[in-house]
Design a protein around this motif. Structure first.
Motif, short mmCIF file in Angstrom:
data_model
loop_
_atom_site.label_atom_id
_atom_site.label_comp_id
_atom_site.label_asym_id
_atom_site.label_seq_id
_atom_site.Cartn_x
_atom_site.Cartn_y
_atom_site.Cartn_z
N ASP A 193 79.75 -23.93 -11.66
CA ASP A 193 80.53 -24.17 -12.87
C ASP A 193 81.13 -25.57 -12.89
N THR A 194 81.17 -26.23 -11.76
CA THR A 194 81.72 -27.59 -11.69
C THR A 194 80.62 -28.64 -11.81
N ALA A 195 79.44 -28.22 -12.33
CA ALA A 195 78.29 -29.11 -12.55
C ALA A 195 77.65 -29.58 -11.25
N GLY A 196 78.00 -28.95 -10.16
CA GLY A 196 77.36 -29.28 -8.91
C GLY A 196 76.23 -28.31 -8.59
N VAL A 197 75.56 -28.55 -7.47
CA VAL A 197 74.46 -27.69 -7.03
C VAL A 197 74.81 -27.13 -5.67
N ALA A 198 74.62 -25.81 -5.52
CA ALA A 198 74.85 -25.14 -4.24
C ALA A 198 73.56 -24.48 -3.79
N MET A 199 73.30 -24.54 -2.50
CA MET A 199 72.09 -23.95 -1.96
C MET A 199 72.45 -22.98 -0.84
N ALA A 200 71.61 -21.95 -0.69
CA ALA A 200 71.88 -20.95 0.34
C ALA A 200 70.57 -20.42 0.87
N ARG A 201 70.57 -20.04 2.14
CA ARG A 201 69.43 -19.37 2.78
C ARG A 201 69.90 -17.99 3.21
N VAL A 202 69.18 -16.96 2.74
CA VAL A 202 69.59 -15.58 2.99
C VAL A 202 68.45 -14.83 3.67
N PRO A 203 68.73 -14.10 4.74
CA PRO A 203 67.66 -13.34 5.40
C PRO A 203 67.15 -12.20 4.53
N MET A 204 65.89 -11.82 4.75
CA MET A 204 65.27 -10.73 3.99
C MET A 204 64.92 -9.59 4.94
N THR A 205 65.06 -8.36 4.45
CA THR A 205 64.63 -7.20 5.22
C THR A 205 63.12 -7.04 5.09
N ASP A 206 62.53 -6.20 5.94
CA ASP A 206 61.10 -5.94 5.84
C ASP A 206 60.74 -5.33 4.49
N ALA A 207 61.60 -4.44 3.99
CA ALA A 207 61.34 -3.81 2.69
C ALA A 207 61.39 -4.83 1.57
N GLU A 208 62.34 -5.76 1.63
CA GLU A 208 62.42 -6.80 0.60
C GLU A 208 61.20 -7.70 0.65
N LEU A 209 60.74 -8.04 1.84
CA LEU A 209 59.56 -8.89 1.96
C LEU A 209 58.33 -8.16 1.43
N SER A 210 58.23 -6.86 1.70
CA SER A 210 57.11 -6.08 1.18
C SER A 210 57.14 -6.03 -0.34
N ALA A 211 58.35 -5.86 -0.91
CA ALA A 211 58.49 -5.84 -2.37
C ALA A 211 58.08 -7.19 -2.96
N TYR A 212 58.45 -8.27 -2.30
CA TYR A 212 58.08 -9.60 -2.77
C TYR A 212 56.56 -9.76 -2.77
N ARG A 213 55.90 -9.32 -1.71
CA ARG A 213 54.46 -9.47 -1.62
C ARG A 213 53.72 -8.63 -2.65
N SER A 214 54.34 -7.51 -3.08
CA SER A 214 53.70 -6.66 -4.09
C SER A 214 53.54 -7.39 -5.41
N HIS A 215 54.54 -8.17 -5.81
CA HIS A 215 54.45 -8.91 -7.06
C HIS A 215 55.39 -10.10 -6.99
N PRO A 216 54.99 -11.16 -6.28
CA PRO A 216 55.90 -12.29 -6.05
C PRO A 216 56.33 -13.01 -7.32
N GLU A 217 55.47 -13.00 -8.35
CA GLU A 217 55.79 -13.77 -9.56
C GLU A 217 57.04 -13.26 -10.27
#
Length: 517
Positions: A415-439
């Motif tokens: 909201d202050t017009a800046g950019v914030a970045m983050a790296r968040v770990p993924m579970t195996d189930a989340e990674l599987s869901a991503y691979r099912s339809h990454p788009e």
């Protein structure tokens, strides 16, 4: 409609819409007909529409281009509409529904009569069912709990037949004669293949009109298929070879198919019906089949040259190994010719894709199973606002997954017009869901750039460069010895040549000296 209920705005105050005008000259003007939208409402509408578009993309990826699965979950039952019929039960997955549906179509009385016979004497469908039950007893550890199980020959046959019959009933019709033929051992193989073929056309985006076989003449094709995207109509004939043949010659089936009366351009599908042979390469398979087809190109039908036809040859070897899971995988001289052929015959390419990627949905609404069944959740949605802790709040603008590190990388506009970045770990189930339809993993459609073939790369270049100017294309070829020839090409052919050159460069292949297009 003026300002939101409860919001009082003075006539001389700035209009809440934010355009800088006084309220009396903007949404406070009695002559103004447009509704007042609170600040940010239009952006919210766009985000919701993008999420709906992503959900529809996931659904069509699972359910194809036919009618969507129509399902409603109540506290007591799940209701499923199939055509004009209603079914209800306590099904958690679409696979759960398909078994009772197939039993309903074929008739429980007929099925029980077959089950009373020794296994060796049963109809093939009931042999599949026996193998399916054996596989389920072996793999299901906790009854009633959803779990994954590999697709075997038996499961592919049983669920494939059930799903194809569902698609027919839901999108066209199922003639009683087809069901009778499925039950008849001598007619079963042909009827089974016709059912599969009809399902493929539905998934590929065709509307079907089944031929009336009541006259018994046998001179008409299976059905007429009309492409919903191009409007073109095709007469479709399906032929399956008998089992246990030691060759791949499909000529006899092709001749029989071409003898049928057809009102539209023909599509002939032939199943070779041979076991999977790991010693036979895809090139061996293609060469043998192509030779048998070309060997019939000069035949006469009733004294006249045989009519032209598209010929698609398939092989479904599952019946030869009910517990196995092996499936065989079955060119053009350059990418330009391949692309042009694809555009000329786009309906056939869509059909071939539907056949190659034939899958049975697991969920009812098109959501990926990991999210639908609560193993993962769609936590990160592009366009949503998030609490960023010490950095305030921000809108998720971009996200990408590093599969090897099992991390998601997020970029927020604060909201202050800046950019914030983050790296968040993924579970195996989340990674599987991503691979099912990454788009669509991040709630909206975002190309991921997963290119599975060089032709995919060519098409990606074409989509990326199609708006470039002729001068830009020629500048790319400024040092080419072929510049004079390229300069004489049309704008579209010049674009295709550039895409081909770039594809060859990325694929580390030598570019042909000349492409006839």
């Amino acid at each position: 409609m003026r300002a939101e209920r409860g919001q009082r705005v003075g006539r001389n105050e700035p209009c809440p819409c934010g355009n800088g005008k006084k309220y009396k000259h903007c949404h406070g003007d009695p002559a103004r007909t447009e509704p007042f939208l609170r600040p940010g409402f239009e952006e919210e509408i766009r985000r919701v529409m993008a999420e709906n578009e992503a959900a529809e993309a996931r659904r069509t990826a699972q359910q194809g281009q036919g009618r969507p699965i129509i399902s409603l979950e109540t506290p007591q039952h799940r209701l499923i509409a199939v055509g004009n019929q209603m079914h209800w039960g306590n099904w958690k997955t679409f696979f759960d529904f398909l078994t009772p549906y197939l039993i309903t179509v074929l008739g429980a009385e007929w099925g029980n009569a077959e089950l009373a016979k020794p296994l060796v004497d049963r109809h093939p469908i009931l042999k599949w069912y026996d193998a399916l039950c054996t596989i389920q007893r072996r793999n299901i550890k906790e009854p009633g709990k959803i779990q994954a199980m590999r697709m075997t020959g038996a499961t592919a046959l049983w669920y494939g037949l059930a799903y194809s019959l569902y698609l027919l009933r839901h999108n066209a019709e199922v003639q009683a004669r087809l069901v009778r033929r499925l039950k008849h051992p001598d007619q079963f193989q042909g009827a089974y293949y016709e059912t599969l073929v009809a399902g493929w056309f539905i998934l590929a985006g065709f509307e079907l009109e089944l031929e009336d076989a009541a006259d018994g003449s046998g001179t008409h094709v299976e059905f007429t298929a009309t492409s919903k995207s191009t409007g073109k109509m095709f007469s479709v004939e399906a032929k399956g070879r008998g089992p246990n043949k030691g060759h791949l010659d499909v000529g006899n089936q092709l001749v029989k198919a071409l003898r049928k009366t057809a009102a539209h351009p023909r599509i002939v599908l032939i199943d070779v019906n041979v076991p999977h042979d790991p010693q036979r390469t895809a090139e061996d398979w293609r060469r043998s089949v192509a030779s048998s087809v070309r060997g019939r190109e000069s035949i006469l039908i009733d004294g006249q040259p045989a009519p032209p036809a598209y010929v698609l040859v398939t092989n479904h070897p599952f019946a030869y190994d009910l517990e196995g899971s092996e499936t065989p995988h079955v060119g053009y001289p350059n990418y330009v010719k391949a692309f042009k052929a694809q555009q000329r015959h786009i309906d056939l390419f869509r059909l071939a894709k539907a056949i190659a990627h034939f899958t049975i949905p697991t969920t009812f609404d098109g959501e990926v199973p990991e999210i639908a069944f609560g193993q993962a959740e769609r936590k990160w949605k592009i366009g949503e606002r998030y609490d960023l802790g010490g950095q305030g709040t921000g809108t998720l603008m971009a996200a990408s997954v590093a599969e090897e590190r099992k991390e998601v990388m997020l970029t927020f506009q604060t909201d202050t017009a800046g950019v914030a970045m983050a790296r968040v770990p993924m579970t195996d189930a989340e990674l599987s869901a991503y691979r099912s339809h990454p788009e669509t993993f991040f709630g909206v459609i975002r190309p991921v750039g997963s290119l599975k073939s060089e032709m995919d790369l060519f098409e990606w270049f074409h989509d990326s460069l199609k708006d470039s100017t002729r001068a830009q294309h020629l500048a790319f070829f400024k040092d080419s010895p072929e510049l004079a020839r390229l300069s004489a090409l049309s704008d579209e052919d010049l674009l295709l040549e550039r895409c081909q050159s770039m594809t060859y460069a990325v694929a580390l292949k030598p570019t042909p000296a000349r492409s006839s297009g």
